[in-house]
Structures are given as structure tokens and as C-alpha cells.
Motif scaffolding. Structure first.
Motif, PDB file in Angstrom:
ATOM      1  N   LYS A  55      -8.730 -34.741   3.480  1.00  0.00           N
ATOM      2  CA  LYS A  55      -8.115 -33.592   3.110  1.00  0.00           C
ATOM      3  C   LYS A  55      -9.180 -33.020   2.164  1.00  0.00           C
ATOM      4  O   LYS A  55      -9.513 -33.856   1.364  1.00  0.00           O
ATOM      5  N   TYR A 151      10.476 -32.166   2.803  1.00  0.00           N
ATOM      6  CA  TYR A 151       9.748 -32.260   3.833  1.00  0.00           C
ATOM      7  C   TYR A 151       9.422 -30.948   4.434  1.00  0.00           C
ATOM      8  O   TYR A 151       8.445 -30.756   4.788  1.00  0.00           O
ATOM      9  N   GLY A 157       2.929 -33.981   2.556  1.00  0.00           N
ATOM     10  CA  GLY A 157       3.845 -34.888   3.047  1.00  0.00           C
ATOM     11  C   GLY A 157       4.430 -35.481   1.511  1.00  0.00           C
ATOM     12  O   GLY A 157       4.665 -34.705   0.428  1.00  0.00           O
ATOM     13  N   PHE A 212      11.578 -37.499  11.841  1.00  0.00           N
ATOM     14  CA  PHE A 212      10.278 -37.749  11.016  1.00  0.00           C
ATOM     15  C   PHE A 212       9.577 -38.523  12.533  1.00  0.00           C
ATOM     16  O   PHE A 212      10.062 -39.381  12.988  1.00  0.00           O
ATOM     17  N   THR A 213       8.478 -37.892  12.623  1.00  0.00           N
ATOM     18  CA  THR A 213       7.623 -38.583  13.767  1.00  0.00           C
ATOM     19  C   THR A 213       6.303 -39.312  13.113  1.00  0.00           C
ATOM     20  O   THR A 213       5.911 -40.157  13.911  1.00  0.00           O
ATOM     21  N   LYS A 214       5.831 -38.938  11.971  1.00  0.00           N
ATOM     22  CA  LYS A 214       4.714 -39.756  11.526  1.00  0.00           C
ATOM     23  C   LYS A 214       4.815 -40.323  10.146  1.00  0.00           C
ATOM     24  O   LYS A 214       5.052 -39.351   9.121  1.00  0.00           O
ATOM     25  N   TYR A 230       4.158 -37.971   6.484  1.00  0.00           N
ATOM     26  CA  TYR A 230       3.064 -37.191   6.810  1.00  0.00           C
ATOM     27  C   TYR A 230       3.834 -35.737   7.292  1.00  0.00           C
ATOM     28  O   TYR A 230       4.587 -35.937   8.549  1.00  0.00           O
ATOM     29  N   LYS A 231       3.307 -34.921   6.884  1.00  0.00           N
ATOM     30  CA  LYS A 231       3.849 -33.576   7.737  1.00  0.00           C
ATOM     31  C   LYS A 231       3.115 -33.313   8.683  1.00  0.00           C
ATOM     32  O   LYS A 231       1.769 -33.069   8.670  1.00  0.00           O
ATOM     33  N   THR A 232       3.620 -32.995   9.714  1.00  0.00           N
ATOM     34  CA  THR A 232       3.034 -32.555  11.067  1.00  0.00           C
ATOM     35  C   THR A 232       3.133 -31.352  11.456  1.00  0.00           C
ATOM     36  O   THR A 232       3.985 -30.425  10.938  1.00  0.00           O
TER      37      THR A 232
END
Length: 232
Positions: A55, A151, A157, A212-214, A230-232
Motif C-alpha cells: 500500500k 469492517y 482492514g 468475511f472472505t479474506k 482484509y477489506k475486499t
């Protein structure tokens, strides 16, 4: 005999948001000291490093929920200065006496706010939300609400750093409390905290419930989990 099969619902003395005085400040400072000497601060810093990997940002706004005496934010400030990373740091806690103590120990570059962060989500943009030894204070229903709200708010994140609910941790802390002559409140709340802590299966269940996926869940010394979302 103790059981760690499910999370305890027994309240901690510190959960009283009207608590103040030397009993409170001594307990806050003990928590920060124990967290520091057992490597707990490094668990949160490592989580921030992973969220910021690849980032490129001019400024990162980090919000600490349940900031206590501000030790974690002061540690982040020192870490960021070494990396020439521009950070804006905000600590939120529901106890005004706790916030007053954190302000006393910090310089003006760290902002503090006394508010119920479950009810009042800051209006300004937030990049990373951290919870160091905070999430276990909530029962599952409120815990899920905190995670859901922040979130949605966080741009990058969340980093959760909290206790592993285990008999080994319980008895280790009992010995530590005796060795370092911790006062009654610190001993009591420390043991209750462990029984209110988490197992990996708890975090996996929360992640499923919140879609939440990640994320990553890692066990860390001393008997705690690092959950990076982690923000997706």
C-alpha cells in the motif's frame, strides 16, 4: 477446576465505565506492561504491517478501540517514525477516567475520545481499526456488531489481538500474578479475561457469520490470537 469449552460471561471489574481512581490506572498500566513484556504489542504491529503491505499512502489513520492507557498507540507512533510513515492515531474508550490517563501519558499528536464506540462510529475516514485485548470484553452478539460496523468503516482492514482461552494460559497468568505481585483487580480481571477469550473456532465462526472472505488467524505467544481481516 476450570472449563474453557465456551466463553465465560462473567464481567470484569474494568467493565464498569464509571470506574476511576488509582485502582483503575494501576490496572491499565499493568495490562500495558504485561502486554509489552510478553510481546503483545508486536502482534498488533505485525498485523498493521501486513495490512499495509504493497500500500502506498501519504497518511494512514489508525483507530484503536478500547485504547486503555494508550500504550499501543504510543508504540505504533514510535514504529511509524522509524519507517517515516505518516500516521494519524486515534484512541477510543468508554471510560472518561481511562481517556484522561491516556492523555496524561501521551503527547498531543495522539487524539483520544471518550465514547461508546459500539453506538457512535467516527464520521471521519478510517484506514485501519485495531482491537488489542478489547474484543473479549463483549459477548458474541455485541462483538459481531462491533466487527460488522468497523469492517464497513475501515478502508484497509482490522487487526484483532486477543487472548487464547486455555487452561495453560489461565495457570500461567496465575503464576505471573503471584510472581509480580499484581493487585487484586489486575489478578481478577486477568483471569476472567482469559476465560472470556477465544479459540480459533470462535473466530472462524464469526468470520462465517459476517461473510468475511479474506482473513488470517494465527496463534501467537503468549497465548493469544492475531486475526487480520482484509477489506475486499
Amino acid at each position: 477446576m476450570i472449563s474453557t469449552r465456551t466463553r465465560s460471561t462473567e464481567p470484569e471489574i474494568m467493565d464498569d465505565m464509571n470506574l476511576k481512581g488509582s485502582e483503575l490506572t494501576d490496572a491499565l498500566d499493568n495490562i500495558a506492561w504485561i502486554n509489552r513484556i510478553l510481546g503483545g504489542n508486536r502482534v498488533t504491529i505485525n498485523g498493521i504491517e501486513q495490512l499495509l503491505r504493497d500500500k502506498n499512502r501519504k497518511e494512514v489513520h489508525i483507530v484503536d478501540l478500547g485504547c486503555g492507557n494508550g500504550d499501543m498507540l504510543r508504540t505504533i507512533k514510535i514504529w511509524a517514525e522509524k519507517l517515516n510513515l505518516n500516521v494519524r492515531l486515534t484512541g477510543i474508550d468508554g471510560n472518561q477516567a481511562t481517556i484522561n490517563h491516556a492523555i496524561k501519558l501521551s503527547d498531543s499528536s495522539i487524539r483520544y475520545s471518550c465514547s461508546d464506540f459500539l453506538q457512535v462510529v467516527p464520521d471521519e475516514p478510517i484506514d485501519i481499526v485495531i482491537c488489542t485485548l478489547t474484543l473479549h470484553h463483549f459477548e458474541d452478539e455485541l462483538l459481531l456488531e462491533v466487527l460488522r460496523k468497523y469492517y464497513e468503516k475501515a478502508n484497509i482492514g482490522l487487526v484483532i489481538n486477543d487472548l487464547h482461552r486455555s487452561k495453560q494460559a489461565y495457570y500461567l497468568f496465575t503464576a505471573l500474578a503471584i510472581a509480580f505481585r499484581l493487585k487484586c483487580m489486575s489478578r481478577y480481571d486477568g483471569l476472567v479475561s482469559i476465560l472470556r477469550g477465544f479459540k480459533k473456532a470462535d473466530f472462524l465462526r464469526y468470520a462465517m457469520q459476517l461473510n468475511f472472505t479474506k482473513f488470517s488467524i494465527c496463534w501467537k505467544w503468549a497465548y493469544r490470537y492475531q486475526w487480520i481481516i482484509y477489506k475486499t
